[in-house]
Write a protein that holds these residues in place. Structure first.
Motif, PDB file in Angstrom:
ATOM      1  N   LYS A  41      28.163 -15.484 -37.306  1.00  0.00           N
ATOM      2  CA  LYS A  41      27.260 -16.632 -37.160  1.00  0.00           C
ATOM      3  C   LYS A  41      27.645 -17.556 -36.003  1.00  0.00           C
ATOM      4  CE  LYS A  41      29.489 -19.904 -40.337  1.00  0.00           C
ATOM      5  NZ  LYS A  41      29.273 -20.789 -41.508  1.00  0.00           N
ATOM      6  N   GLU A 180      23.494 -15.475 -39.403  1.00  0.00           N
ATOM      7  CA  GLU A 180      24.174 -16.047 -40.565  1.00  0.00           C
ATOM      8  C   GLU A 180      23.659 -15.400 -41.839  1.00  0.00           C
ATOM      9  OE1 GLU A 180      24.962 -20.372 -42.766  1.00  0.00           O
ATOM     10  OE2 GLU A 180      23.862 -20.278 -40.848  1.00  0.00           O
ATOM     11  N   VAL A 182      22.683 -15.405 -45.484  1.00  0.00           N
ATOM     12  CA  VAL A 182      22.296 -16.445 -46.446  1.00  0.00           C
ATOM     13  C   VAL A 182      22.085 -15.869 -47.839  1.00  0.00           C
ATOM     14  CG1 VAL A 182      21.297 -17.962 -44.693  1.00  0.00           C
ATOM     15  CG2 VAL A 182      19.849 -16.219 -45.788  1.00  0.00           C
ATOM     16  N   GLU A 183      22.076 -14.542 -47.946  1.00  0.00           N
ATOM     17  CA  GLU A 183      21.890 -13.912 -49.261  1.00  0.00           C
ATOM     18  C   GLU A 183      22.594 -12.558 -49.274  1.00  0.00           C
ATOM     19  OE1 GLU A 183      18.300 -12.129 -52.096  1.00  0.00           O
ATOM     20  OE2 GLU A 183      17.798 -13.418 -50.377  1.00  0.00           O
ATOM     21  N   LEU A 196      19.715 -12.228 -43.609  1.00  0.00           N
ATOM     22  CA  LEU A 196      20.147 -13.222 -42.630  1.00  0.00           C
ATOM     23  C   LEU A 196      19.191 -14.412 -42.616  1.00  0.00           C
ATOM     24  CD1 LEU A 196      21.263 -11.048 -39.578  1.00  0.00           C
ATOM     25  CD2 LEU A 196      22.413 -11.492 -41.751  1.00  0.00           C
ATOM     26  N   LYS A 197      19.644 -15.495 -42.017  1.00  0.00           N
ATOM     27  CA  LYS A 197      18.874 -16.733 -41.974  1.00  0.00           C
ATOM     28  C   LYS A 197      17.536 -16.551 -41.284  1.00  0.00           C
ATOM     29  CE  LYS A 197      19.686 -21.646 -41.090  1.00  0.00           C
ATOM     30  NZ  LYS A 197      20.682 -22.637 -40.549  1.00  0.00           N
ATOM     31  N   ASP A 198      17.497 -15.623 -40.299  1.00  0.00           N
ATOM     32  CA  ASP A 198      16.244 -15.401 -39.569  1.00  0.00           C
ATOM     33  C   ASP A 198      15.326 -14.407 -40.276  1.00  0.00           C
ATOM     34  OD1 ASP A 198      17.447 -12.953 -39.136  1.00  0.00           O
ATOM     35  OD2 ASP A 198      17.757 -13.236 -36.985  1.00  0.00           O
TER      36      ASP A 198
END
Length: 395
Positions: A41, A180, A182-183, A196-198
């Motif tokens: 990240k 990043e 996120v899950e 990922l965040k995106d």
């Protein structure tokens, strides 16, 4: 986990020195033919612990496996151009650690020295008169003994090591992406991938948590818990007039107070762990200058009078991934979720242990166990059972 952008045999969350060492060791094994993805990240590594550390290696531990990991680490660093990257120069200065003790700490130092020499470390026991003769600039009046690493200890360029691991892992076929997590997706006792965040989604056969200070967050995404949190550590660079003889002879000096100091070119770097009441979980990178004024500077002067006239020329803050249980690494598979692998909680030891950890985790993933050095003492079982492996030499 629904449709995915790509599937990988192994996903490593965190691409700094631990994650990249694992990726390099894994992709270099003849018995591993899988695909590896490293997710980082902070692609510029601006805030990673590796880049902000004091960049040193020692064998003066109290835990035998820590000693053995650093023994492999220093051998790896000595042969870096041959084994990792012929173009890298990590500027290894093998000038040793010097750990000092007053009467109160003499027995523990003696016990640790016996353990270190038993496991092959080249550590010299020094009485106060020997310390005074070797380091005439140092105040030895309150000291009872010291231990100096004659070989196998020192400091180096951490950023270059990390970037070499990263470059060579990519050359061997590991994919790196900026993003990043996120899950973490999980079905029963199996990790199936990450989001990922995106919005990108990737499937995996094994997930390795090498997320540094974010390691607890990644574990929680999988419904797991580890007692690891970030603790801020400030490093100060100072100059001292007429100190050429000190810079020439000074090792990485560890004072009984806990402060350390070592040369850095024509300057010195120094730091200390804050008092417990000033050392909470911390995510900011603000430098605590009062730490230098109130604790470090007086301690430096007490050990060396010439350190009275010094000037701070630079300072920064980094983070330890601090294992609250025992300040040792958490390594290996979760006891129930077998394809979730920990490489977390190094508490300041991660950089020097990265070669041994990379090799060990790569062995674990490919063969199901450790082959060259048994790291199982640092397994998750001790976290589950609240059974610490206490390291007495935490710096």
């Amino acid at each position: 986990m629904g449709s995915v952008d790509a599937n990988y045999d192994v996903i490593i969350v965190g691409g700094a020195v631990i994650g990249s060492s694992i990726a390099w060791h894994l992709t270099g094994r003849d018995d591993f033919k899988g695909r590896v993805l490293v997710v980082e990240k902070d692609p510029n590594y601006e805030f990673c612990s590796t880049a902000l550390s004091a960049a040193s290696i020692r064998q003066q531990f109290s835990t035998p496996v820590n000693i053995e990991m650093s023994a492999y680490g220093i051998d790896f660093l000595r042969n870096l151009k041959r084994d990792l990257d012929p173009e890298v120069d990590i500027a290894l200065h093998e000038k040793g650690y010097l750990i000092l003790a007053t009467d109160q700490g003499r027995d523990i130092l003696k016990q640790n020295h016996a353990t270190q020499t038993e496991f092959g470390a080249d550590i010299v026991w020094m009485e106060p008169d020997e310390l005074a003769a070797k380091y005439p600039w140092m105040n030895t009046s309150d000291l009872s003994a010291g231990c100096w690493g004659r070989t196998g200890e020192g400091w180096f360029d951490a950023y270059s090591l990390m970037q070499s691991f990263r470059k060579q892992a990519r050359n061997r076929g590991a994919d790196y992406i900026d993003g990043e997590v996120v899950e973490v997706t999980r079905e029963g006792d199996q990790i199936t991938g990450v989001v990922l965040k995106d919005g990108r989604r990737f499937g995996c056969g094994t997930l390795i948590n090498a997320a540094g200070t974010g390691g607890s967050k990644v574990a929680k995404m999988a419904g797991l818990e580890i007692p690891v949190e970030p603790r801020k550590r400030c490093i100060f660079v100072f100059n001292c007039r007429d100190a050429a003889d000190i810079t020439a002879s000074c090792p990485m000096l560890i004072d009984p107070s806990g402060l350390y100091v070592r040369p850095e070119g024509e300057f010195f770097i120094t730091g200390i762990a804050p008092p417990k009441d000033r050392d909470p979980e911390c995510w900011d990178f603000e430098v605590d200058h009062s730490l230098f004024d109130d604790i470090i500077w007086p301690g430096l002067y007490e050990r060396c009078e010439r350190f009275e006239a010094i000037k701070v020329v630079n300072a920064w803050a980094g983070h330890y991934s601090y294992n609250l249980l025992d300040q040792n690494a958490i390594l290996g598979r979760h006891t129930d979720v077998k394809n979730f692998v920990f490489a977390n909680g190094f508490s300041g030891h991660g950089l020097q242990q990265s070669p041994a950890v990379g090799r060990g985790i790569a062995e674990l993933v490919t063969t199901g166990g450790y082959q060259t050095l048994d790291l199982s003492v640092f397994g998750y079982e001790r976290i589950r059972d609240n059974s610490p492996v206490l390291e007495l030499n935490v710096i």
